[in-house]
Scaffold this motif. Structure first.
Motif, PDB file in Angstrom:
ATOM      1  N   UNK A  41       1.052  -1.178   0.015  1.00  0.00           N
ATOM      2  CA  UNK A  41      -0.052  -0.039  -0.008  1.00  0.00           C
ATOM      3  C   UNK A  41       0.864   1.135  -0.074  1.00  0.00           C
ATOM      4  N   UNK A  42       1.960   1.276   0.774  1.00  0.00           N
ATOM      5  CA  UNK A  42       2.727   2.313   0.877  1.00  0.00           C
ATOM      6  C   UNK A  42       3.595   2.480  -0.799  1.00  0.00           C
ATOM      7  N   UNK A  45       0.817   4.039  -2.762  1.00  0.00           N
ATOM      8  CA  UNK A  45       0.680   5.392  -2.695  1.00  0.00           C
ATOM      9  C   UNK A  45       1.773   6.492  -3.266  1.00  0.00           C
ATOM     10  N   UNK A  46       3.081   5.827  -3.388  1.00  0.00           N
ATOM     11  CA  UNK A  46       4.243   6.366  -3.847  1.00  0.00           C
ATOM     12  C   UNK A  46       3.727   6.452  -5.607  1.00  0.00           C
ATOM     13  N   UNK A  47       3.476   5.317  -5.967  1.00  0.00           N
ATOM     14  CA  UNK A  47       3.334   5.257  -7.342  1.00  0.00           C
ATOM     15  C   UNK A  47       2.187   6.335  -7.919  1.00  0.00           C
ATOM     16  N   UNK A  48       1.230   6.418  -6.821  1.00  0.00           N
ATOM     17  CA  UNK A  48       0.144   7.281  -7.335  1.00  0.00           C
ATOM     18  C   UNK A  48       0.634   8.719  -7.365  1.00  0.00           C
ATOM     19  N   UNK A  49       1.225   8.926  -6.217  1.00  0.00           N
ATOM     20  CA  UNK A  49       1.931  10.438  -5.963  1.00  0.00           C
ATOM     21  C   UNK A  49       2.751  10.923  -7.355  1.00  0.00           C
ATOM     22  N   UNK A  50       3.724   9.702  -7.787  1.00  0.00           N
ATOM     23  CA  UNK A  50       4.580  10.120  -8.733  1.00  0.00           C
ATOM     24  C   UNK A  50       3.729  10.198 -10.030  1.00  0.00           C
ATOM     25  N   UNK A  64      -5.890  -7.851 -12.803  1.00  0.00           N
ATOM     26  CA  UNK A  64      -5.873  -6.762 -11.959  1.00  0.00           C
ATOM     27  C   UNK A  64      -5.665  -7.479 -10.205  1.00  0.00           C
ATOM     28  N   UNK A  65      -4.778  -6.516  -9.614  1.00  0.00           N
ATOM     29  CA  UNK A  65      -4.796  -6.614  -8.278  1.00  0.00           C
ATOM     30  C   UNK A  65      -5.275  -5.689  -7.453  1.00  0.00           C
ATOM     31  N   UNK A  66      -6.331  -5.756  -6.527  1.00  0.00           N
ATOM     32  CA  UNK A  66      -6.871  -4.788  -5.501  1.00  0.00           C
ATOM     33  C   UNK A  66      -5.968  -4.306  -4.578  1.00  0.00           C
ATOM     34  N   UNK A  67      -6.192  -3.229  -4.278  1.00  0.00           N
ATOM     35  CA  UNK A  67      -5.235  -2.610  -3.126  1.00  0.00           C
ATOM     36  C   UNK A  67      -6.179  -2.378  -1.802  1.00  0.00           C
ATOM     37  N   UNK A  68      -5.807  -2.936  -0.891  1.00  0.00           N
ATOM     38  CA  UNK A  68      -6.559  -2.928   0.369  1.00  0.00           C
ATOM     39  C   UNK A  68      -7.372  -1.649   0.552  1.00  0.00           C
ATOM     40  N   UNK A  69      -8.745  -1.748   0.547  1.00  0.00           N
ATOM     41  CA  UNK A  69      -9.452  -0.416   0.902  1.00  0.00           C
ATOM     42  C   UNK A  69      -9.276   0.056   2.029  1.00  0.00           C
ATOM     43  N   UNK A  70      -9.015  -0.766   3.045  1.00  0.00           N
ATOM     44  CA  UNK A  70      -9.142  -0.405   4.472  1.00  0.00           C
ATOM     45  C   UNK A  70      -7.681   0.535   4.885  1.00  0.00           C
ATOM     46  N   UNK A  72      -5.797   1.860   2.012  1.00  0.00           N
ATOM     47  CA  UNK A  72      -5.863   2.951   1.010  1.00  0.00           C
ATOM     48  C   UNK A  72      -7.050   3.615   0.991  1.00  0.00           C
ATOM     49  N   UNK A  73      -7.446   4.561   1.741  1.00  0.00           N
ATOM     50  CA  UNK A  73      -8.988   5.132   1.483  1.00  0.00           C
ATOM     51  C   UNK A  73      -9.017   6.194   0.340  1.00  0.00           C
ATOM     52  N   UNK A  74      -9.702   5.915  -0.365  1.00  0.00           N
ATOM     53  CA  UNK A  74      -9.905   6.710  -1.654  1.00  0.00           C
ATOM     54  C   UNK A  74     -10.342   8.202  -1.620  1.00  0.00           C
ATOM     55  N   UNK A  75     -11.343   8.359  -0.534  1.00  0.00           N
ATOM     56  CA  UNK A  75     -12.058   9.463  -0.268  1.00  0.00           C
ATOM     57  C   UNK A  75     -11.025  10.319   0.197  1.00  0.00           C
ATOM     58  N   UNK A  76      -9.988  10.053   0.737  1.00  0.00           N
ATOM     59  CA  UNK A  76      -8.621  11.257   1.070  1.00  0.00           C
ATOM     60  C   UNK A  76      -8.222  11.786   0.337  1.00  0.00           C
ATOM     61  N   UNK A  77      -8.621  11.499  -1.111  1.00  0.00           N
ATOM     62  CA  UNK A  77      -7.937  12.122  -2.286  1.00  0.00           C
ATOM     63  C   UNK A  77      -8.891  12.828  -3.056  1.00  0.00           C
TER      64      UNK A  77
END
Length: 124
Positions: A41-42, A45-50, A64-70, A72-77
């Motif tokens: 998840x970390x 998050x880095x890949x998203x930021x880049x 596809x591989x799902x990222x743990x929703x608990x 990585x909370x999408x609403x924070x973005x």
């Protein structure tokens, strides 16, 4: 757009990107390698930021591989993606995933070139 005017969706990455990010997670067995992240998840998050920083999106193809929703909370973005979401109608999870996939492509290029991941943070 209020918080109720977008679809949350889920976040995920392609199989190739998942394998890449997994190789970047610290392992006691490979402690001498450049593995700066403590979890997938970390690394995601880095890949998203880049990807977001460089406005580089990628398409997830194949398995596809799902990222743990608990974790990585999408609403924070929502705030940083609000305008894009209203213009594209894309779900929040899909938008984040596309940026993470683009970030993975950039990370992969650095890794293949033998460069440090830190150079992604320093570059414009």
């Amino acid at each position: 757009m209020s918080g109720d005017e977008f679809t949350k969706g889920s976040v995920g990455i392609s199989d190739g990107s998942h394998k890449l990010l997994t190789r970047l997670v610290y392992s006691e067995e490979q402690f001498t390698e450049d593995r700066p992240f403590s979890s997938i998840v970390e690394a995601f998050r880095f890949a998203f930021a880049i990807g977001y920083r460089h406005q580089c999106k990628g398409k997830r193809e194949g398995k596809q591989h799902t990222v743990a929703p608990r974790q990585f909370v999408v609403t924070e973005y929502v705030e940083i993606l609000r305008t894009e979401l209203s213009e594209t109608g894309q779900s929040l999870g899909a938008c984040i995933s596309d940026y993470a996939e683009g970030g993975c492509q950039m990370i992969s290029e650095k890794v293949q070139a033998g460069e440090s991941l830190l150079s992604l943070v320093e570059s414009k």
